[in-house]
Motif scaffolding. Structure first.
Motif, short mmCIF file in Angstrom:
data_model
loop_
_atom_site.label_atom_id
_atom_site.label_comp_id
_atom_site.label_asym_id
_atom_site.label_seq_id
_atom_site.Cartn_x
_atom_site.Cartn_y
_atom_site.Cartn_z
N ARG A 1 -9.70 -4.85 -0.89
CA ARG A 1 -9.02 -3.91 -1.79
C ARG A 1 -8.10 -2.99 -1.00
N ILE A 2 -7.15 -2.44 -1.74
CA ILE A 2 -6.27 -1.39 -1.23
C ILE A 2 -6.48 -0.18 -2.13
N ILE A 3 -6.85 0.95 -1.52
CA ILE A 3 -6.99 2.18 -2.29
C ILE A 3 -5.70 2.98 -2.15
N PHE A 4 -5.09 3.25 -3.30
CA PHE A 4 -3.90 4.09 -3.34
C PHE A 4 -4.36 5.50 -3.69
N ASN A 5 -4.43 6.37 -2.70
CA ASN A 5 -4.84 7.74 -2.91
C ASN A 5 -3.77 8.48 -3.70
N PRO A 6 -4.10 9.63 -4.31
CA PRO A 6 -3.11 10.37 -5.09
C PRO A 6 -1.83 10.62 -4.28
N GLY A 7 -0.70 10.28 -4.90
CA GLY A 7 0.59 10.40 -4.23
C GLY A 7 1.04 9.12 -3.56
N ALA A 8 0.12 8.17 -3.42
CA ALA A 8 0.44 6.90 -2.76
C ALA A 8 0.52 5.74 -3.75
N GLU A 9 0.41 6.02 -5.05
CA GLU A 9 0.45 4.97 -6.06
C GLU A 9 1.74 4.17 -5.91
N ASN A 10 1.62 2.82 -6.00
CA ASN A 10 2.78 1.98 -5.74
C ASN A 10 2.62 0.67 -6.51
N ASP A 11 3.34 0.56 -7.63
CA ASP A 11 3.23 -0.64 -8.47
C ASP A 11 3.68 -1.90 -7.74
N GLU A 12 4.71 -1.78 -6.91
CA GLU A 12 5.23 -2.94 -6.18
C GLU A 12 4.17 -3.52 -5.24
N LEU A 13 3.56 -2.65 -4.43
CA LEU A 13 2.52 -3.12 -3.51
C LEU A 13 1.27 -3.56 -4.28
N ALA A 14 0.96 -2.90 -5.37
CA ALA A 14 -0.20 -3.30 -6.17
C ALA A 14 0.00 -4.72 -6.71
N THR A 15 1.20 -5.04 -7.15
CA THR A 15 1.49 -6.38 -7.64
C THR A 15 1.38 -7.41 -6.52
N LEU A 16 1.94 -7.07 -5.34
CA LEU A 16 1.80 -7.96 -4.19
C LEU A 16 0.34 -8.18 -3.85
N ALA A 17 -0.45 -7.13 -3.94
CA ALA A 17 -1.88 -7.23 -3.65
C ALA A 17 -2.55 -8.21 -4.60
N VAL A 18 -2.33 -8.02 -5.89
CA VAL A 18 -2.94 -8.92 -6.89
C VAL A 18 -2.52 -10.36 -6.63
N ASN A 19 -1.25 -10.57 -6.33
CA ASN A 19 -0.75 -11.92 -6.07
C ASN A 19 -1.36 -12.55 -4.82
N ASN A 20 -1.95 -11.71 -3.98
CA ASN A 20 -2.60 -12.20 -2.75
C ASN A 20 -4.13 -12.09 -2.82
N GLY A 21 -4.66 -11.91 -4.02
CA GLY A 21 -6.11 -11.87 -4.21
C GLY A 21 -6.77 -10.60 -3.72
N ILE A 22 -6.00 -9.51 -3.66
CA ILE A 22 -6.52 -8.22 -3.20
C ILE A 22 -6.56 -7.27 -4.38
N GLU A 23 -7.65 -6.54 -4.51
CA GLU A 23 -7.80 -5.61 -5.63
C GLU A 23 -7.09 -4.29 -5.32
N PRO A 24 -6.12 -3.89 -6.16
CA PRO A 24 -5.52 -2.57 -6.00
C PRO A 24 -6.34 -1.53 -6.77
N VAL A 25 -6.61 -0.39 -6.13
CA VAL A 25 -7.41 0.65 -6.76
C VAL A 25 -6.66 1.97 -6.63
N GLU A 26 -6.38 2.61 -7.76
CA GLU A 26 -5.81 3.96 -7.73
C GLU A 26 -6.96 4.94 -7.83
N ALA A 27 -7.29 5.55 -6.70
CA ALA A 27 -8.44 6.45 -6.63
C ALA A 27 -8.32 7.31 -5.40
N CYS A 28 -9.22 8.25 -5.27
CA CYS A 28 -9.29 9.11 -4.10
C CYS A 28 -10.48 8.66 -3.25
N THR A 29 -10.20 8.27 -2.03
CA THR A 29 -11.26 7.81 -1.13
C THR A 29 -12.35 8.87 -0.99
N LEU A 30 -11.96 10.13 -0.88
CA LEU A 30 -12.94 11.21 -0.71
C LEU A 30 -13.87 11.30 -1.92
#
Length: 122
Positions: A85-114
């Motif tokens: 997975r890739i965690i997009f912390n607040p301010g790092a949200e990125n639809d382009e990279l999230a789409t690339l992630a999904v296309n490569n079998g990686i889960e995109p997560v918009e969340a705060c790691t903390l």
């Protein structure tokens, strides 16, 4: 005990007021191995911040602390790590990279790691 999740912190900073700094410390406190990658070399306590892109294996999570404009330079590297997975912390949200992630079998997560660590959802 929860399993260890080897994590790359992208956008790591020596500045104690930065969330990436706090995330490295909190990940280590929860016993997750961390690779900290930042613009400048340095240290977060005993964890080195590196400014190169090492070949890594068995990466569970890439947690991103860079705005989308600065993420573009890392797209190929992030995808080459094959994280779960890739965690997009607040301010790092990125639809382009999230789409690339999904296309490569990686889960995109918009969340705060903390928050995920604090609530046992990491």
């Amino acid at each position: 005990m929860t399993p260890q999740k080897k994590t790359v912190v992208l956008g790591a900073s020596e500045n104690p007021s930065r969330y990436s700094y706090l995330a490295v410390n909190k990940l280590l406190a929860h016993q997750h191995p961390v690779v900290a990658i930042g613009k400048k070399e340095g240290n977060i306590n005993t964890t080195p911040i590196i400014n190169n892109l090492p070949a890594l294996t068995d990466i569970d999570t890439v947690t991103v602390y860079l705005n989308p404009i600065h993420q573009k330079a890392y797209y190929d590297y992030i995808l080459s790590l094959h994280p779960k997975r890739i965690i997009f912390n607040p301010g790092a949200e990125n639809d382009e990279l999230a789409t690339l992630a999904v296309n490569n079998g990686i889960e995109p997560v918009e969340a705060c790691t903390l928050v995920l660590l604090s609530t046992g959802q990491y």
